[in-house]
Scaffold this active site. Sequence first.
Site, mmCIF file in Angstrom:
data_model
loop_
_atom_site.group_PDB
_atom_site.id
_atom_site.type_symbol
_atom_site.label_atom_id
_atom_site.label_comp_id
_atom_site.label_asym_id
_atom_site.label_seq_id
_atom_site.Cartn_x
_atom_site.Cartn_y
_atom_site.Cartn_z
ATOM 1 N N HIS A 1 6.747 -11.121 7.523
ATOM 2 C CA HIS A 1 5.535 -11.542 8.249
ATOM 3 C C HIS A 1 5.827 -12.436 9.453
ATOM 4 O O HIS A 1 4.941 -13.162 9.911
ATOM 5 C CB HIS A 1 4.551 -12.258 7.308
ATOM 6 C CG HIS A 1 4.031 -11.416 6.207
ATOM 7 N ND1 HIS A 1 3.162 -11.905 5.244
ATOM 8 C CD2 HIS A 1 4.250 -10.115 5.880
ATOM 9 C CE1 HIS A 1 2.868 -10.941 4.383
ATOM 10 N NE2 HIS A 1 3.526 -9.847 4.752
ATOM 11 N N ASP B 1 8.972 -4.674 6.823
ATOM 12 C CA ASP B 1 7.702 -4.694 6.082
ATOM 13 C C ASP B 1 6.611 -3.995 6.880
ATOM 14 O O ASP B 1 5.885 -4.636 7.618
ATOM 15 C CB ASP B 1 7.309 -6.156 5.799
ATOM 16 C CG ASP B 1 6.111 -6.279 4.893
ATOM 17 O OD1 ASP B 1 5.790 -5.307 4.187
ATOM 18 O OD2 ASP B 1 5.491 -7.350 4.890
ATOM 19 N N GLU C 1 -2.194 -2.054 3.764
ATOM 20 C CA GLU C 1 -1.727 -2.830 2.613
ATOM 21 C C GLU C 1 -1.805 -4.323 2.882
ATOM 22 O O GLU C 1 -2.116 -5.117 1.982
ATOM 23 C CB GLU C 1 -0.286 -2.433 2.273
ATOM 24 C CG GLU C 1 0.259 -3.068 0.998
ATOM 25 C CD GLU C 1 0.930 -4.428 1.220
ATOM 26 O OE1 GLU C 1 1.184 -5.128 0.222
ATOM 27 O OE2 GLU C 1 1.180 -4.795 2.391
ATOM 28 N N HIS D 1 3.789 1.450 3.142
ATOM 29 C CA HIS D 1 2.583 1.216 3.943
ATOM 30 C C HIS D 1 2.912 1.202 5.432
ATOM 31 O O HIS D 1 3.872 0.561 5.879
ATOM 32 C CB HIS D 1 1.833 -0.041 3.504
ATOM 33 C CG HIS D 1 2.531 -1.348 3.717
ATOM 34 N ND1 HIS D 1 2.472 -2.030 4.920
ATOM 35 C CD2 HIS D 1 3.263 -2.120 2.878
ATOM 36 C CE1 HIS D 1 3.144 -3.172 4.808
ATOM 37 N NE2 HIS D 1 3.649 -3.251 3.590
#
Length: 459
Positions: free
Chosen positions: A424, A292, A326, A280
């Site tokens: 995150h 990520d 995502e 993603h």
Amino acid sequence: MKKSIVVASLFMATCSLFAQSKEEQTLKDIYKSSLTNAKCYPWLDHLSNAIGSRLSGSAGAEKAVLYTKAQLETLGLDKVYLQEVMVPKWVRGEKEIGYLQLGKQKISFPICALGGSVATPKKGLQANVIEVKSLEELAALGEAKVKGKIIFFNRPMNPEFVETFKAYSGCVDQRSSGAREAGKLGALAVIVRSMNLRLDDLPHTGATNYGDIAKEQRIPAAAISTNGAELLSKSLKTNPNASFYLKQSCETFDDVLSYNVVGEMTGTEHPEQIMLVGGHLDSWDLGDGSHDDGAGCVQSMEVLNIFKNIGYKPKNTLRVVLFMNEENGVKGGKEYQILSSKNKENHIFALESDSGGFSPRGFSIDADEVNFNQIKSWGSLFEPFLIHKFVKGHSGVDIGPLQSKHIVKVGLQPDSQRYFDHHHASNDTFDAVHKRELELGAAAMASLVYLMDQNGIAK
């Protein structure tokens, strides 16, 4: 008669040995290409350092779409194109403020708004805090004890699980559903312990979901660092009447237009059968999303680059898809399936990389017993490259909606022990990704794609 049987057996054994050696040689070629001639690391460098965070609906996301499309076009693929998708647009706003009021003393805490959260009033809000460990504990308190309070969810990731994603799944419900459930009971806000196995001062964001509750029940939601959570819990035990001040100015706008980025190599024998590899393109906004999921995107692009470099032409159509959104909606994955169904496409295989750019260990496989055993039977081919994990399990969020009559879905499984240190958070940055580990992951993915392309799926 017996002699002919022996000769036939020897011939079959020789053919089998030849096939085995051909596969072994191709995997060596794949790894050599990835470790000596890869583009994935400089691609990630640009995504992370020249573009930065890529939250859906942001300028960074738009730049990432244009950049990755342009890079795929340099590979000389048969097709490169964009798929339109409407995505949410949420903006964090000013830096969040959170502190515990102890008389005249103020103890500040590292906090950040959770993705999708509403804002506090402009002047912030202040209330007493109730600590809970679970949604069940919250429900047991009832409205009378919760109303007008700030709920502090403080269930840590369980350190006894070697599989860190198991630890993550065991406590992420407080982040995703805490604000919704506390809002129903009249709470003013929620503070959630960050999903992180180590103790540090970095708050980790992530999506919170209000579902269909009324707007007046939608309360601000913030994450607190693990060190902060430990200190807040300790402070509340000695000062149960202390109040917490929270201020955040995040805002949700109307959905905006964005894109999935798609590139493909047309199959030489079965162009109507599609094999997908992807990650993603969007990321959270605190860091630059290198693990990520910038890593998964550039690894997926690298699979096609590897095949170009070694001169391999797939039997089936090979498609790389960089999904948008995502993190806070999965709109890209859902729209991809809608378009695939509309176009009557036949996907036979999908591989997603969305667990970080760390050293690869193996694959989690969502398939029937026959196809699972076929992939597992290739274990000896992967052994020289330290790939040993072949387990049944979740493949990926973006390929989750994808449906076809016969399809095998797989997720790349890197070593995950350090993944949630960065997940995150503001330290999900390019310097946290090791070039060689990233390239090894791309090679593992290309190797599995090659073997699936050569052998096909069992129907």
